[in-house]
Design an enzyme around this catalytic site. Sequence first.
Site, mmCIF file in Angstrom:
data_model
loop_
_atom_site.group_PDB
_atom_site.id
_atom_site.type_symbol
_atom_site.label_atom_id
_atom_site.label_comp_id
_atom_site.label_asym_id
_atom_site.label_seq_id
_atom_site.Cartn_x
_atom_site.Cartn_y
_atom_site.Cartn_z
ATOM 1 N N SER A 1 0.803 -1.224 0.000
ATOM 2 C CA SER A 1 0.000 0.000 0.000
ATOM 3 C C SER A 1 0.835 1.273 0.000
ATOM 4 O O SER A 1 0.311 2.342 -0.334
ATOM 5 C CB SER A 1 -0.944 0.009 1.202
ATOM 6 N N HIS B 1 0.293 4.442 7.250
ATOM 7 C CA HIS B 1 0.821 5.001 6.007
ATOM 8 C C HIS B 1 1.259 6.448 6.201
ATOM 9 O O HIS B 1 0.805 7.132 7.109
ATOM 10 C CB HIS B 1 -0.238 4.913 4.907
ATOM 11 N N ASP C 1 -2.480 7.768 8.730
ATOM 12 C CA ASP C 1 -3.542 7.014 9.399
ATOM 13 C C ASP C 1 -3.031 6.028 10.439
ATOM 14 O O ASP C 1 -3.761 5.151 10.882
ATOM 15 C CB ASP C 1 -4.398 6.281 8.358
#
Length: 369
Positions: free
Chosen positions: A46, A351, A348
């Site tokens: 991600s 990330h 968050d």
Amino acid sequence: MAKVSRPPPAVALVLVLVGLVAAVADAAPGPRGLTRYTRVFAFGNSLTDTGNAAIFPATAGGPFTRPPYGQTYFGQPSGRASDGRLIIDFLADELRVPQPTPYLAGRTAADFLNGTNFAVGGATALDPAFLVTKGIMSFVPISLSNQTSWFQNVLRLLNSSSVYEQRKVMASSVFYVGEIGLNDYFFALNSNSVDVAVSLVPHVIGAIRSALTAMIAAGARTVVVTGMLPIGCEPQQLALFPGGPGDYDPATGCIARFNEIAERHNLALRVMLGELRLAHPGRSLSYADIYRAVTRAVASPTLYGFGGMPLAACCGGGGGPYNFNFTTFCSAPGSAACADPSKSISWDGIHFTEAANRFLTRAMLKGLL
């Protein structure tokens, strides 16, 4: 969409970034006769994914597809796990190449001609079946070997004419392997112990080596491989594993034993890359260090333009020094908005913010000078 802010042209800096000292003969000539790259092939999780997780059935509709993700740059969710752009976005901008197409968003050779991003949010370096043998359950059934297979699929689409054409495409491409293995270690820590996570390091490095070997065999000549970030500085890990005073690095406040896993990973990765350089002379295999950049920013946030709570998630909820709780994860009902992501390192709790990604990209460039 906001206008892209481009730095002044810096061909020499780009060449440094990818570790080149001379132009590759088969690449397209650029300004002053230097090598000009035309595309990026990206791999990872991600931290590099620009849209695959938003399409993949197991993750479609996940947090990254809902506001406030994308608020800083795109003005709406873009499939990126951030408030804005990722390292791969800044890297493509620096290289003056198009943003690579998320693999799952393409169908034909034309879709992938300008580059492909195979990274998927939640992906692991190791195959899920192997992780199960270690008592580890992964949540996204995509590993680095799957991404390598996808690359082979794209290669067949792009280079159906001749071996010579394949060599031209590979020589004019930059292969960016974003951080991979973090999810393997996360899952091990969450369900087992530090010892199990440490035991995965040689296997994760072996998976990365196999992927790099496949890229080199296909003709890749310029490869940038990102090291592991400091796991113990992640707000998620800090919130989930509270410890005593002796568990934290006094300079950063990060969990020391978790960061030792990342350090083991990075040492093994550098050794492996050195072995591949010896085995494949003429190929550029560069190590991109983000570990030191993150720990420096966490230790002295204001020095690098960040705010006074470098270990706290900006978006989400939970309060305290880390502001992280899965029940109020960013974009979930009851989660708090992030007023100024530019002052935060973590978006968050897992990330990076766009500001941190920009900072890390610059650190990577300087580290490869």
